[in-house]
Design an enzyme around this catalytic site. Sequence first.
Site, PDB file in Angstrom:
ATOM      1  CG  HIS A  41      -2.251  -0.811   1.004  1.00 43.73           C
ATOM      2  ND1 HIS A  41      -3.444  -0.147   0.638  1.00 43.73           N
ATOM      3  CD2 HIS A  41      -2.454  -2.121   1.112  1.00 43.73           C
ATOM      4  CE1 HIS A  41      -4.256  -1.026   0.471  1.00 43.73           C
ATOM      5  NE2 HIS A  41      -3.473  -2.221   0.804  1.00 43.73           N
ATOM      6  CG  ASP A  89      -0.263  -4.008   2.507  1.00 43.45           C
ATOM      7  OD1 ASP A  89      -0.709  -3.101   3.289  1.00 43.45           O
ATOM      8  OD2 ASP A  89       0.106  -3.715   1.526  1.00 43.45           O
ATOM      9  CB  SER A 183       1.970   1.478   6.149  1.00 41.74           C
ATOM     10  OG  SER A 183       0.787   1.792   6.700  1.00 41.74           O
TER      11      SER A 183
HETATM   12  N1  LIG Z   1      -3.478   1.711  13.677  1.00 39.56           N
HETATM   13  C1  LIG Z   1      -3.421   0.855  12.431  1.00 39.56           C
HETATM   14  C2  LIG Z   1      -2.685   1.970  11.029  1.00 39.56           C
HETATM   15  C3  LIG Z   1      -1.409   1.375  10.856  1.00 39.56           C
HETATM   16  C4  LIG Z   1      -0.814   2.066   9.897  1.00 39.56           C
HETATM   17  C5  LIG Z   1      -1.491   3.380   9.327  1.00 39.56           C
HETATM   18  C6  LIG Z   1      -2.693   3.734   9.532  1.00 39.56           C
HETATM   19  N2  LIG Z   1      -3.351   4.610   9.156  1.00 39.56           N
HETATM   20  C7  LIG Z   1      -2.980   5.328   7.884  1.00 39.56           C
HETATM   21  O1  LIG Z   1      -2.026   4.963   7.064  1.00 39.56           O
HETATM   22  C8  LIG Z   1      -3.661   6.471   7.665  1.00 39.56           C
HETATM   23  C9  LIG Z   1      -4.540   7.109   8.857  1.00 39.56           C
HETATM   24  C10 LIG Z   1      -5.318   8.460   8.298  1.00 39.56           C
HETATM   25  C11 LIG Z   1      -5.330   8.972   7.241  1.00 39.56           C
HETATM   26  C12 LIG Z   1      -4.759   8.313   6.237  1.00 39.56           C
HETATM   27  N3  LIG Z   1      -4.463   8.302   4.807  1.00 39.56           N
HETATM   28  C13 LIG Z   1      -3.763   7.591   4.429  1.00 39.56           C
HETATM   29  C14 LIG Z   1      -3.531   7.502   2.856  1.00 39.56           C
HETATM   30  N4  LIG Z   1      -2.644   6.529   2.469  1.00 39.56           N
HETATM   31  O2  LIG Z   1      -3.900   8.362   2.264  1.00 39.56           O
HETATM   32  C15 LIG Z   1      -3.356   6.687   5.224  1.00 39.56           C
HETATM   33  C16 LIG Z   1      -3.927   7.166   6.331  1.00 39.56           C
HETATM   34  C17 LIG Z   1      -3.310   3.036  10.851  1.00 39.56           C
END
Ligand SMILES: NCc1cccc(NC(=O)c2cccc3[nH]c(C(N)=O)cc23)c1
Length: 232
Positions: A41, A89, A183
């Site tokens: 991702h 992923d 991530s």
């Molecule tokens: N606790 C679980 C966990 C682990 C890793 C990452 C995330 N939360 C995001 O990654 C995230 C969060 C908010 C807006 C967002 N927009 C985007 C995006 N790719 O546009 C990602 C996000 C949550």
Amino acid sequence: ILGGYEAKPHLRPYMASLQLDGQHVCGGFLIAEQWVLSAAHCTEGTNGKLFQVLLGAHSLTEPEPHKRLYRVRAQIPHPGSNIHNNRDDLLLLQLEEKAELNAHVKVLPFQREDRDVEADTVCEAAGWGTVTHSGRRPDKLQQVERPVISRDLCNHRTRHDHTITEKMMCTDSRKKDTCKGDSGGPLVCNGVAEGVVTAGSRVCGNYKKPAIYTRIAPYAAWIDGVMASAAR
Ligand SMILES: NCc1cccc(NC(=O)c2cccc3[nH]c(C(N)=O)cc23)c1
């Protein structure tokens, strides 16, 4: 990382920061001298641009000995990964050259035995992801300890409602949690990488949405196959 704290510098010498134009985008970790494992991702919205991989860092901005930015020769997402769900992923990144290993840059072994980590096992996540709900980004590596929760609890209707496969695992997300930018980083249990952080429902710090990780053991053969076929 929400609710965590600054990591001891260089005690996680396997941590990688995946960057675009000098900006931290995702975590990752060194699984071999020339290979970093992260999350598929993370390539969303990068328009096929290749990451640069920062190794040996604690601070993202300050000069540090052994801190080095590597170019990427190839980025290989798992063939099953897609933008609609969290399945498969995983992203393998081949560095342009072998990383120079030292006290600040080391490989982290990953679990190869395909057996669930027992619920309540306390594992660690680390990353340069956001540290507040408003999205403040840290300069220094953060970490947090989180207990593993059972797949049955994570799959409860009020949690992730039966979307957690046997190739995923979860940790409690009450207050302390992984968040945007974490991530791709490893979930480390007893010194071994058991999972890779996936954004999942993107929610952070809400106990109703436990953190989701791609379990690594089920993908050991894929990882070995890609590394072997690209070796030269
Ligand atoms: N606790 C679980 C966990 C682990 C890793 C990452 C995330 N939360 C995001 O990654 C995230 C969060 C908010 C807006 C967002 N927009 C985007 C995006 N790719 O546009 C990602 C996000 C949550």
